[in-house]
Design an enzyme around this catalytic site. Structure first.
Site, PDB file in Angstrom:
ATOM      1  CB  THR A   1      -0.930   0.040   1.235  1.00  0.00           C
ATOM      2  OG1 THR A   1      -0.149  -0.085   2.434  1.00  0.00           O
ATOM      3  CG2 THR A   1      -1.946  -1.089   1.183  1.00  0.00           C
TER       4      THR A   1
ATOM      5  CG  LEU B   1       8.285   4.251  -2.058  1.00  0.00           C
ATOM      6  CD1 LEU B   1       9.026   2.956  -2.396  1.00  0.00           C
ATOM      7  CD2 LEU B   1       8.487   5.291  -3.165  1.00  0.00           C
TER       8      LEU B   1
ATOM      9  CG  ASP C   1       8.057  -8.403   2.394  1.00  0.00           C
ATOM     10  OD1 ASP C   1       8.323  -9.550   1.943  1.00  0.00           O
ATOM     11  OD2 ASP C   1       6.905  -8.080   2.750  1.00  0.00           O
TER      12      ASP C   1
END
EC number: 2.7.1.33
Length: 253
Positions: free
Chosen positions: A12, A14, A98
């Site tokens: 959702t 940056l 991530d």
């Protein structure tokens, strides 16, 4: 020394940071819809010598646009081993970048076993042994995603903005409490299954809902801002050393 731009392109938002050497000069975040304006402002400030490292779990078109506007980016890809962390996934390269970056950061921030929890659109709960071996982890809907799923999948339940109360005595509080306790229960149960109490493990939480969830945990826990970006910083520093051991791999989304 050349500056380094770190990019965490999430589901959702940056998140970004600009480093001078190992010094964090500034950092911030923007929504996907605001990325073009952020690029325009950032591009005017970055010298051509800027090194760029990123993690991408969003749409590839966003990553490609960042590269087109900012220049080549070294997109992190999970490997069998990097920066002191060994990947125990059945197929190491299929671990989310991530999660891989967060594990690298945790290994360099904390001595001892850790439960690495990233609290965003999804919540990930990953076990890291004290020697840097990643044994596996959980993925579940994030706190806001849980609330939204109830509102979208039912006719009469709202997107709850209630409070956590035990016992809840209204629908708003019932949803808020249930979603939070689902997060807490998964984290604490995994901690016990992985024998966290026996080895003195610490839960390291990062992400937008980290403070909310950490405040209700009954296990040793602390929050760490920008865990994914911190992992990228470790990778970037390793790649700048002579004869780096391929800690960063350039990848085109």
């Amino acid at each position: 020394m050349n500056p380094t731009l770190l990019l965490d392109l999430g589901n959702t938002r940056l998140k970004w940071a600009l480093l001078e050497g190992e010094h964090w000069r500034e950092s911030g975040a923007c929504r996907h819809v605001d990325i073009p304006q952020w690029i325009e402002a950032m591009r005017a400030r970055l010298p051509a010598s800027t090194r760029r490292f990123g993690v991408n779990v969003a749409h590839d078109r966003l990553a490609l646009e960042l590269e087109r506007q900012l220049g080549s980016i070294h997109w992190l890809v999970a490997q069998a081993q990097s920066c002191g962390v060994t990947n125990g996934y059945d197929e190491p390269e299929r671990l989310g970048a991530d999660r891989w970056a967060a594990l690298i950061a945790a290994h360099h921030l904390h001595r001892g076993a850790a439960l690495v929890v990233c609290c965003g659109t999804a919540t990930t709960v990953d076990w890291l042994d004290a020697d840097g071996f990643f044994r596996g982890g959980l993925i579940l809907p994030g706190l806001t995603t849980m609330r939204a799923s109830l509102a979208h999948a039912t006719a009469r339940l709202p997107f709850a903005t209630g409070d956590v109360r035990l016992p809840p005595t209204n629908t708003q509080d019932a949803i808020a409490s249930g979603c939070l306790l689902a997060q807490v229960g998964a984290i604490e149960h995994y901690y016990r299954v992985m024998e966290g109490p026996a080895c003195g493990a610490m839960a390291l939480l990062s992400g937008g809902d980290a403070d909310i969830i950490a405040g209700h945990l009954a296990i040793p826990a602390r929050t760490v801002d920008n865990l994914v970006l911190r992992g990228l910083a470790v990778v970037a520093a390793a790649s700048a050393r002579p004869n780096p051991s391929h800690d960063a791999r350039e990848h085109t989304p």
